[in-house]
Motif scaffolding. Structure first.
Motif, PDB file in Angstrom:
ATOM      1  N   SER B 213       0.856  -1.189   0.000  1.00  0.00           N
ATOM      2  CA  SER B 213       0.000   0.000   0.000  1.00  0.00           C
ATOM      3  C   SER B 213       0.895   1.242   0.000  1.00  0.00           C
ATOM      4  N   LYS B 214       0.503   2.222  -0.771  1.00  0.00           N
ATOM      5  CA  LYS B 214       1.341   3.430  -0.885  1.00  0.00           C
ATOM      6  C   LYS B 214       1.490   4.125   0.474  1.00  0.00           C
ATOM      7  N   ASP B 215       0.398   4.185   1.231  1.00  0.00           N
ATOM      8  CA  ASP B 215       0.458   4.866   2.532  1.00  0.00           C
ATOM      9  C   ASP B 215       1.420   4.154   3.475  1.00  0.00           C
ATOM     10  N   ASP B 216       1.365   2.794   3.451  1.00  0.00           N
ATOM     11  CA  ASP B 216       2.291   2.030   4.310  1.00  0.00           C
ATOM     12  C   ASP B 216       3.737   2.310   3.926  1.00  0.00           C
ATOM     13  N   LEU B 217       3.950   2.361   2.622  1.00  0.00           N
ATOM     14  CA  LEU B 217       5.313   2.607   2.123  1.00  0.00           C
ATOM     15  C   LEU B 217       5.837   3.946   2.624  1.00  0.00           C
ATOM     16  N   LEU B 218       4.998   4.973   2.446  1.00  0.00           N
ATOM     17  CA  LEU B 218       5.435   6.323   2.814  1.00  0.00           C
ATOM     18  C   LEU B 218       5.565   6.472   4.332  1.00  0.00           C
ATOM     19  N   ASP B 219       4.786   5.640   5.089  1.00  0.00           N
ATOM     20  CA  ASP B 219       4.901   5.674   6.551  1.00  0.00           C
ATOM     21  C   ASP B 219       6.109   4.885   7.045  1.00  0.00           C
ATOM     22  N   THR B 220       6.429   3.809   6.332  1.00  0.00           N
ATOM     23  CA  THR B 220       7.490   2.901   6.800  1.00  0.00           C
ATOM     24  C   THR B 220       8.881   3.475   6.573  1.00  0.00           C
ATOM     25  N   TYR B 221       9.078   4.025   5.406  1.00  0.00           N
ATOM     26  CA  TYR B 221      10.443   4.414   5.032  1.00  0.00           C
ATOM     27  C   TYR B 221      10.762   5.865   5.406  1.00  0.00           C
ATOM     28  N   ARG B 222      12.036   6.097   5.635  1.00  0.00           N
ATOM     29  CA  ARG B 222      12.512   7.459   5.861  1.00  0.00           C
ATOM     30  C   ARG B 222      13.839   7.636   5.118  1.00  0.00           C
ATOM     31  N   ILE B 223      14.051   8.878   4.697  1.00  0.00           N
ATOM     32  CA  ILE B 223      15.351   9.221   4.120  1.00  0.00           C
ATOM     33  C   ILE B 223      16.258   9.637   5.274  1.00  0.00           C
ATOM     34  N   VAL B 224      17.412   9.010   5.352  1.00  0.00           N
ATOM     35  CA  VAL B 224      18.360   9.325   6.426  1.00  0.00           C
ATOM     36  C   VAL B 224      19.528  10.094   5.816  1.00  0.00           C
ATOM     37  N   VAL B 260      17.090   3.463  14.061  1.00  0.00           N
ATOM     38  CA  VAL B 260      17.958   4.608  13.726  1.00  0.00           C
ATOM     39  C   VAL B 260      17.790   5.702  14.778  1.00  0.00           C
ATOM     40  N   ASN B 261      16.564   5.922  15.200  1.00  0.00           N
ATOM     41  CA  ASN B 261      16.288   6.933  16.232  1.00  0.00           C
ATOM     42  C   ASN B 261      16.952   6.568  17.548  1.00  0.00           C
ATOM     43  N   ASP B 262      16.857   5.292  17.936  1.00  0.00           N
ATOM     44  CA  ASP B 262      17.456   4.835  19.205  1.00  0.00           C
ATOM     45  C   ASP B 262      18.959   5.065  19.231  1.00  0.00           C
ATOM     46  N   ARG B 263      19.588   4.699  18.156  1.00  0.00           N
ATOM     47  CA  ARG B 263      21.059   4.703  18.153  1.00  0.00           C
ATOM     48  C   ARG B 263      21.665   6.061  17.757  1.00  0.00           C
ATOM     49  N   PHE B 264      20.994   6.760  16.864  1.00  0.00           N
ATOM     50  CA  PHE B 264      21.655   7.950  16.288  1.00  0.00           C
ATOM     51  C   PHE B 264      20.803   9.220  16.381  1.00  0.00           C
ATOM     52  N   LYS B 265      19.911   9.270  17.355  1.00  0.00           N
ATOM     53  CA  LYS B 265      19.021  10.435  17.457  1.00  0.00           C
ATOM     54  C   LYS B 265      19.848  11.727  17.631  1.00  0.00           C
ATOM     55  N   GLY B 266      19.483  12.738  16.883  1.00  0.00           N
ATOM     56  CA  GLY B 266      20.181  14.009  16.941  1.00  0.00           C
ATOM     57  C   GLY B 266      21.409  14.077  16.058  1.00  0.00           C
ATOM     58  N   GLN B 267      21.884  12.906  15.624  1.00  0.00           N
ATOM     59  CA  GLN B 267      23.089  12.906  14.772  1.00  0.00           C
ATOM     60  C   GLN B 267      22.732  12.827  13.294  1.00  0.00           C
ATOM     61  N   VAL B 268      21.547  12.288  13.015  1.00  0.00           N
ATOM     62  CA  VAL B 268      21.133  12.183  11.607  1.00  0.00           C
ATOM     63  C   VAL B 268      19.831  12.948  11.395  1.00  0.00           C
ATOM     64  N   ILE B 269      19.579  13.294  10.142  1.00  0.00           N
ATOM     65  CA  ILE B 269      18.306  13.950   9.787  1.00  0.00           C
ATOM     66  C   ILE B 269      17.440  12.911   9.094  1.00  0.00           C
ATOM     67  N   MET B 270      16.190  12.845   9.516  1.00  0.00           N
ATOM     68  CA  MET B 270      15.279  11.902   8.848  1.00  0.00           C
ATOM     69  C   MET B 270      14.096  12.659   8.245  1.00  0.00           C
ATOM     70  N   ASP B 271      13.856  12.398   6.957  1.00  0.00           N
ATOM     71  CA  ASP B 271      12.740  13.053   6.235  1.00  0.00           C
ATOM     72  C   ASP B 271      11.812  11.999   5.668  1.00  0.00           C
ATOM     73  N   LYS B 272      10.548  12.425   5.475  1.00  0.00           N
ATOM     74  CA  LYS B 272       9.600  11.542   4.769  1.00  0.00           C
ATOM     75  C   LYS B 272      10.047  11.440   3.325  1.00  0.00           C
ATOM     76  N   PRO B 273      10.095  10.241   2.764  1.00  0.00           N
ATOM     77  CA  PRO B 273      10.560  10.127   1.381  1.00  0.00           C
ATOM     78  C   PRO B 273       9.425  10.329   0.378  1.00  0.00           C
ATOM     79  N   SER B 274       9.797  10.684  -0.833  1.00  0.00           N
ATOM     80  CA  SER B 274       8.822  10.645  -1.930  1.00  0.00           C
ATOM     81  C   SER B 274       8.922   9.248  -2.539  1.00  0.00           C
ATOM     82  N   LEU B 275       7.928   8.925  -3.346  1.00  0.00           N
ATOM     83  CA  LEU B 275       7.951   7.615  -4.021  1.00  0.00           C
ATOM     84  C   LEU B 275       9.205   7.490  -4.892  1.00  0.00           C
ATOM     85  N   GLU B 276       9.554   8.609  -5.508  1.00  0.00           N
ATOM     86  CA  GLU B 276      10.734   8.597  -6.379  1.00  0.00           C
ATOM     87  C   GLU B 276      11.990   8.287  -5.572  1.00  0.00           C
ATOM     88  N   GLN B 277      12.101   8.886  -4.379  1.00  0.00           N
ATOM     89  CA  GLN B 277      13.280   8.611  -3.546  1.00  0.00           C
ATOM     90  C   GLN B 277      13.321   7.140  -3.123  1.00  0.00           C
TER      91      GLN B 277
END
Lengths: 223, 289
Positions: B213-224, B260-277
């Motif tokens: 499902s597209k919504d699941d995909l966009l909710d599951t993944y993040r750009i780090v 990723v949040n547990d181990r590297f919170k504050g050290q990395v930036i996480m964004d919602k991805p586009s389908l293209e990404q």
């Protein structure tokens, strides 16, 4: 199948100019060489039917119609059968046009077609049988490879019609007692109606075989 | 669950390319987008569904029927649109309709006329005089005029101007409103799919990467995004997919946002991805896997 024949009929209407040109050339040929008028109807029907057939399959190729028709709810065997049925349609159109031209030519120049070595009906049948034989020999190749890859065979088979009598004639002179000559004599001795019937039966038999072969080939093709 | 389209373990072998095994399902009332780079097998998949090629394995069921056995009955209820025009260039709309309509039991002339009017298509002009957009509109009108329950489209939006692309996408959303029809379409214009698709099936080099499902995909993944020093520990823990290095550090995709949040919170930036990404990183990850 009716729709596929309708498609060929509509495509035919796109060729009026070409048909008129063919016809004009044939008329010039007939008037310039009145000893060849015997073969006027045969040539007219053969050339017009062949032109319509070649034009229809080249349009199909140009528009990539295999993809279109194979995406529609129609069996592949029906697509093949429609192409074979179109051969009859092209001959009907050729016959109609040649009768029209023959009629007009005779009205303008009475006695043009006399004396004939054979009747107009026999001449027409000769043209139709020649066209059917060349097309049914070619169609399995067309269904196997498509128009582009197979058209060299189409042209070769077309020209073979003109060269076969020459080849047979020269063979007859070189080997007068050959089986070939006996066969020719055998057919020469037969009445016209029997030859016509044999010709039509040959077309029917080869046509059925060719159609069956084309169905098997086309069913295996991928697009 | 009654699926309109149910593809299981579909395989097709060519010299130098093999597709599958692919499995995905589409329910009525939904739009599924098939994405993947050029040459990934999108058109091959569509051709297999429409019976233009013979699969080497697997099964395709459409409307609950076996596609290999009941192809003609199934095709009565399928509308198709290809990326290229396959109608006769020399024909007018009326002539082409006469030829096509006879193949369908439920062809609806008035519905066809409605679409022709709606799309402002000239009835007397030959198809060869049409623009790419007009040809696509005509294909759509044909596909929608026999009450098809499944519309299959191969790259329908490629080469179209943004205005007509937008109109087309609106029309697709309109078609599925009755919840009896479904649309399956391939595209590499991911923004189109992002707008209308409910499910995304992604194939790369003939392999199924996901069908979700597209919504699941966009909710599951993040750009780090992070500095170069963080790349090694993140990769060691297997948290990244499709790493792209740049002058500031790296950019990658993660499916494990919590880790990723547990181990590297504050050290990395996480964004919602586009389908293209998602597509780009997944394809890259697959390439270097």
């Amino acid at each position: 199948m009716r729709n596929l024949l309708l498609k060929d009929l509509i495509l035919t209407t796109r060729n009026w100019l070409f048909l008129l040109l063919c016809t004009a050339l044939l008329i010039i040929f007939v008037f310039a060489n009145s000893t060849q008028t015997t073969f006027f109807y045969a040539m007219e029907i053969f050339v017009i039917s062949y032109a319509l057939f070649s034009s229809a399959i080249s349009y199909d190729d140009k528009n990539n119609s295999d993809i279109l028709f194979n995406s529609l709810p129609i069996k592949r065997s029906r697509i093949v059968m429609a192409r074979y049925l179109s051969l009859f349609m092209f001959v009907l159109i050729g016959t109609f046009l040649s009768l029209l031209i023959g009629g007009v030519s005779q009205a303008v120049h009475p006695g043009l077609f006399q004396p004939l070595m054979m009747s107009a009906q026999q001449s027409m049948l000769m043209g139709a049988i020649s066209f059917w034989l060349t097309s049914i020999l070619y169609l399995p190749l067309y269904f196997k490879w498509g128009y582009q890859k197979s058209r060299v065979f189409n042209v070769a088979i077309f020209f073979s019609v003109f060269f076969i009598p020459v080849i047979i004639g020269s063979l007859e002179r070189v080997i007068p007692q050959s089986i070939l000559k006996k066969a020719i004599d055998f057919f020469r001795g037969q009445p016209a109606w029997m030859l016509e019937t044999e010709g039509l039966l040959l077309v029917l038999l080869l046509g059925c075989l060719s159609c069956f072969l084309s169905c098997v080939i086309y069913n295996k093709r991928e697009f | 669950m009654s699926y309109i389209l149910d593809v299981k373990d579909l395989r097709k072998e060519y010299k130098g390319f093999s597709l599958g095994p692919l499995s995905f399902q589409l329910e009525p009332g939904y739009i599924m987008g098939l994405i993947g780079p050029n040459g990934s097998g999108k058109s091959t998949t569509i051709k297999a569904i429409l019976g233009l090629i013979r699969p080497n394995g697997g099964s395709i069921r459409i409307f609950g029927k076996d596609q290999a056995k009941e192809m003609q009955a199934i095709k009565q209820q399928i509308g198709f649109v290809y990326d290229q025009n396959h109608f006769y260039d020399e024909f007018t709309i009326g002539e082409m309709k006469k030829v096509i309509a006879g193949f369908y039991e439920y062809w609806d002339n008035s519905l066809f006329s409605q679409y022709i009017d709606r799309f402002n298509l000239p009835v007397r002009k030959k198809i060869k005089e049409f623009s790419k957009g007009m040809k696509m509109k005509f294909s759509l009108a044909v596909a929608l005029s026999h009450h098809a329950r499944l519309i299959i489209m191969d790259e329908p939006t490629s080469g179209l101007d943004p205005i007509f692309r937008s109109e087309l996408l609106d029309l697709l959303l309109e078609i599925i409103q009755d919840e009896e029809k479904a649309i399956f379409f391939s595209s590499h214009i991911t923004s189109d799919l992002e707008r209308v698709a409910d499910y995304i099936t992604f194939i790369h080099n003939g392999n199924l990467i996901f069908s979700e499902s597209k919504d699941d995909l966009l909710d599951t993944y993040r750009i780090v995004k992070g500095g170069p020093d963080l790349l090694e520990p993140l990769q060691e823990e297997g948290l990244l997919t499709g790493v792209i290095n740049n002058q500031f550090g790296f950019e990658a995709l993660t499916a494990d946002v919590a880790a990723v949040n547990d181990r590297f919170k504050g050290q990395v930036i996480m964004d919602k991805p586009s389908l293209e990404q998602i597509m780009v990183h997944m394809a890259r990850g697959e390439q270097y896997a």
